[in-house]
Design a protein around this motif. Structure first.
Motif, PDB file in Angstrom:
ATOM      1  N   LEU A 121    -149.257  45.930 115.481  1.00 26.41           N
ATOM      2  CA  LEU A 121    -149.502  44.460 115.315  1.00 26.41           C
ATOM      3  C   LEU A 121    -149.093  43.941 113.921  1.00 26.41           C
ATOM      4  N   VAL A 122    -149.612  44.696 112.921  1.00 24.74           N
ATOM      5  CA  VAL A 122    -149.465  43.850 111.476  1.00 24.74           C
ATOM      6  C   VAL A 122    -147.727  44.326 111.427  1.00 24.74           C
ATOM      7  N   LEU A 147    -141.977  39.106 112.884  1.00 24.68           N
ATOM      8  CA  LEU A 147    -142.085  37.839 113.435  1.00 24.68           C
ATOM      9  C   LEU A 147    -142.011  36.655 112.372  1.00 24.68           C
ATOM     10  N   LEU A 148    -142.833  36.525 111.472  1.00 25.71           N
ATOM     11  CA  LEU A 148    -142.939  35.672 110.611  1.00 25.71           C
ATOM     12  C   LEU A 148    -141.846  35.767 109.701  1.00 25.71           C
ATOM     13  N   ALA A 193    -146.404  41.244 113.593  1.00 24.85           N
ATOM     14  CA  ALA A 193    -146.410  40.030 112.868  1.00 24.85           C
ATOM     15  C   ALA A 193    -145.935  39.800 111.557  1.00 24.85           C
ATOM     16  N   PHE A 246    -138.987  40.001 118.954  1.00 28.29           N
ATOM     17  CA  PHE A 246    -140.172  40.735 119.564  1.00 28.29           C
ATOM     18  C   PHE A 246    -139.789  42.140 120.161  1.00 28.29           C
TER      19      PHE A 246
END
Length: 140
Positions: free
Chosen positions: A87-88, A94-95, A91, A44
């Motif tokens: 945010l995209v 992190l995925l 995400a 993060f």
């Protein structure tokens, strides 16, 4: 007498200790959930820093167009658009981190399990050899 099987197992154990044990060490210290969560937290912060650096580079690259359009630009809409892209990006980052570290944990645990099985096998080979040598002593 030297046992070829024991030497083979000991060689594999030595290879694991020298090359792969450091990578598997963290996987053995934590539960899967804790290990993956710790790596997600690190990712993060790393992802946020990476996005910030990429954003600054993009600002420098497109500075001329931004200066031309700054008076006509909807700043709130521009800010919302940047947050959505962040945010995209985060995400997806992190995925990918979750998938990679989940696999690393699984692989590391499997390798450590194989390592301990080899240790047990070497130990049993020593015991067998010792029992054989002890019975030979009694026969004399």
């Amino acid at each position: 007498m030297i046992s070829k099987e024991r030497v083979r197992h000991m060689t594999k154990l030595s290879e694991f200790e020298n090359e792969e044990s450091k990578a598997c060490q963290k996987a053995t210290q934590y539960f899967r959930r804790d290990y993956v969560a710790m790596e997600l937290i690190k990712s993060f912060f790393a992802g946020t820093i990476a996005f910030g650096l990429l954003f600054v580079l993009w600002l420098f690259y497109d500075m001329e167009n931004l200066v031309k359009k700054i008076n006509d630009m909807d700043m709130i809409g521009f800010g919302i658009q940047i947050v959505m892209v962040y945010l995209v990006f985060l995400a997806a980052y992190l995925l990918i981190t979750y998938i990679i570290y989940n696999r690393r944990y699984t692989k590391g645990r499997k390798q450590v399990k194989e390592y301990y099985n080899r240790l047990k096998r070497v130990s049993s080979l020593y015991c067998e050899e010792e029992n054989i040598s002890n019975t030979d002593d009694w026969e004399v």
